[in-house]
Design an enzyme around this catalytic site. Structure first.
Site, PDB file in Angstrom:
ATOM      1  N   HIS A 197       0.859  -1.196   0.000  1.00 26.84           N
ATOM      2  CA  HIS A 197       0.000   0.000   0.000  1.00 26.84           C
ATOM      3  C   HIS A 197       0.888   1.237   0.000  1.00 26.84           C
ATOM      4  O   HIS A 197       1.952   1.246   0.604  1.00 26.84           O
ATOM      5  CB  HIS A 197      -0.900   0.014   1.249  1.00 26.84           C
ATOM      6  N   ASP A 204      -7.900  -5.483  -0.046  1.00 19.98           N
ATOM      7  CA  ASP A 204      -8.331  -6.318  -1.179  1.00 19.98           C
ATOM      8  C   ASP A 204      -7.953  -7.782  -1.041  1.00 19.98           C
ATOM      9  O   ASP A 204      -8.404  -8.613  -1.826  1.00 19.98           O
ATOM     10  CB  ASP A 204      -7.712  -5.766  -2.471  1.00 19.98           C
TER      11      ASP A 204
END
Ligand code: SDX
Length: 433
Positions: free
Chosen positions: A310, A368
């Protein structure tokens, strides 16, 4: 924004005059250096591809602490919102800045439920798509097309128009996502049913048919509602920045949200949940994990561990933890506790979290990584995962768009560049080229 008493001074090795710039403090999080006068004062731009060190705006909506793995909506930790409230409560909070009381919540739920239908002519847009069109292409098209039905609420400078458009977008996304699914499987569209909750209404529009209704399963509906809460907003991510940039030109809210959907579609962003599930299916079994990890470490392979890493979280994404819990609850409810894909995901996560390649790069599971497994268990087709993400993120996009429009500092977004092309030159006649 508070101007701090410290300043930043930019000095130059060529002896040019140093430049002082103000530093502003937020309520929490990193301070910022105001460089707005840099170009006028020095004729130079800053250079920050990907905006790794750039604050594009000030905002009071969502705060992320990437090192602590903390996510706050209007100051409330995501863990508490996901545990104690429903999606529409988080929608109210993101839009209005405060949690609703009982009366406000009832009024908001009623207001949203009264905007869930789309104009009857919207169905003709669907007829133009191939049945196997990716749902995100359908959503980009149909959400943009909504603007053609609401000429009464396109004046972005009218607060009432902004309010109505916000509710319409939040309320109609589930209807459009469900219509995209029904169209892809050749079943008739199912109209919303207003006495149902937001998430129950969506599940019914997805899975009921004229031949039999959808028996609402509270555990599954709760799971979907939690997925929506976890995906509702995430400060200035790529798709939110796209919505803000589109909005800065004065484009109408439906066009701005369509732009956000287009950006979210990318596999590095909202498309990662679809890609993560495909990755797990491709790995197939636990004994294939070492070979897969080897490919990921080989830069030339172009293979990434989808659902990991991320831009901001350099610790565990707090949403991933909650998503894993939800995964376990849903699979247990459906008697799939030994779902091979879930087992594979947990094995892959364990191996990655102990591998120095991922540890040194601070690559942790993001939202996700597990969301695809939950959605697959809910019966949602893989191609629709990012559509669900868009359905959730619409409230965040709209809240950020509204904040931008009412920000006195906002101007049309127009970044500059470092030009590395050909200096000026003369066109020669084609015969002599
Ligand atoms: C979302 O911004 C948001 O807030 C987004 C989002 C939201 O709610 O809006 O949180 C939603 O988009 C989550 C992210 C979903 N994307 C994926 O899961 C796709 C896989 N992840 C990567 O593509 C990547 O991690 C990004 C795009 C998410 C972040 O990219 P960065 O900022 O370029 O990653 P980085 O600088 O932290 O990378 C550091 C290193 C690099 O290697 P080196 O050059 O140092 O050798 O880690 C590598 C990267 O190549 N790396 C990965 C990796 N992610 C980063 N290597 C393998 N697998 C990965 N997933």
């Amino acid at each position: 924004m508070i101007t701090s008493d410290t300043k930043a001074t930019l000095s130059f090795s060529d002896g040019s005059a140093p430049l002082e710039m103000p530093i502003y403090k937020g309520s929490i999080g990193p301070d910022v250096i105001d460089i707005r006068k840099l170009y006028a004062a020095t004729g130079m731009f800053t250079y920050d591809p990907g905006f790794m060190s750039t604050a594009a705006c000030n905002s009071a909506i969502t705060y992320i602490d990437g090192d602590k793995g903390e996510l706050l909506y209007r100051g409330y930790p995501i863990e508490q919102l996901a545990a104690k409230g429903d999606f529409l409560e988080s929608c109210y909070l993101l839009l209005n800045g405060e949690l609703p009381n009982l009366t406000q919540k009832k009024e908001f739920d009623y207001l949203v439920s009264r905007h869930t239908m789309v104009h009857e002519q919207m169905q003709f847009f669907f007829r133009g798509f191939r049945r196997d069109a990716h749902p995100m292409s359908v959503l980009v098209g149909t959400v943009g097309a909504l603007a053609s039905f609401y000429h009464d609420s396109l004046d972005i400078n009218d607060p009432h128009h902004r309010e109505v458009s916000a509710i319409r977008l939040i309320a109609k996304m589930p209807t459009l996502v469900a219509m995209a699914y029904k169209y892809s499987v050749g079943q008739p569209f199912v109209y919303p049913k207003n006495e149902l909750s937001f998430s129950a209404n969506f599940m019914r529009m997805m899975f009921s048919t004229p031949c039999e209704d959808y028996p609402v399963n509270d555990v599954l509906v709760r799971a979907l509602d939690r997925i929506l809460i976890l995906h509702a907003d995430h400060e200035q991510n790529a798709s939110t920045s796209t919505v803000r940039l589109a909005g800065s030109s004065g484009a109408n809210p439906f066009a701005c949200i369509a732009a956000g959907i287009a950006c979210l579609w990318g596999p590095a962003h909202g498309g990662a949940n679809e890609a993560a599930l495909s990755m797990l299916e491709k790995i197939g079994s636990v004994d294939h994990i070492p070979e897969f990890i080897r490919q990921v470490k080989d830069k030339n392979s172009g293979v990434k561990l989808m659902g990991f890493g991320h831009r901001v979280y350099k610790n565990y994404d707090p949403r991933a933890k909650l998503m894993r819990e939800t995964c376990y609850e849903v699979l247990a409810e459906l008697g799939l506790a030994n779902d091979p894909l879930f087992k594979l995901a947990m094995a892959l996560e364990k191996i990655a979290l102990e591998d120095e390649y991922f540890v040194t790069r601070k690559l942790y599971p993001n939202v996700d990584f597990y969301s695809g497994i939950v959605q697959r268990a809910l019966g949602i087709p893989t191609a629709l995962f990012t559509g669900i993400f868009a359905m959730a993120r619409t409230v965040g996009w709209v809240a950020q768009w509204k904040e931008m429009i009412s920000d006195p500092e906002q101007k049309i977004g127009r970044p500059r560049q470092l030009f590395i092309g050909e200096p000026v030159r003369t066109v020669k006649p084609i015969e002599s080229r």
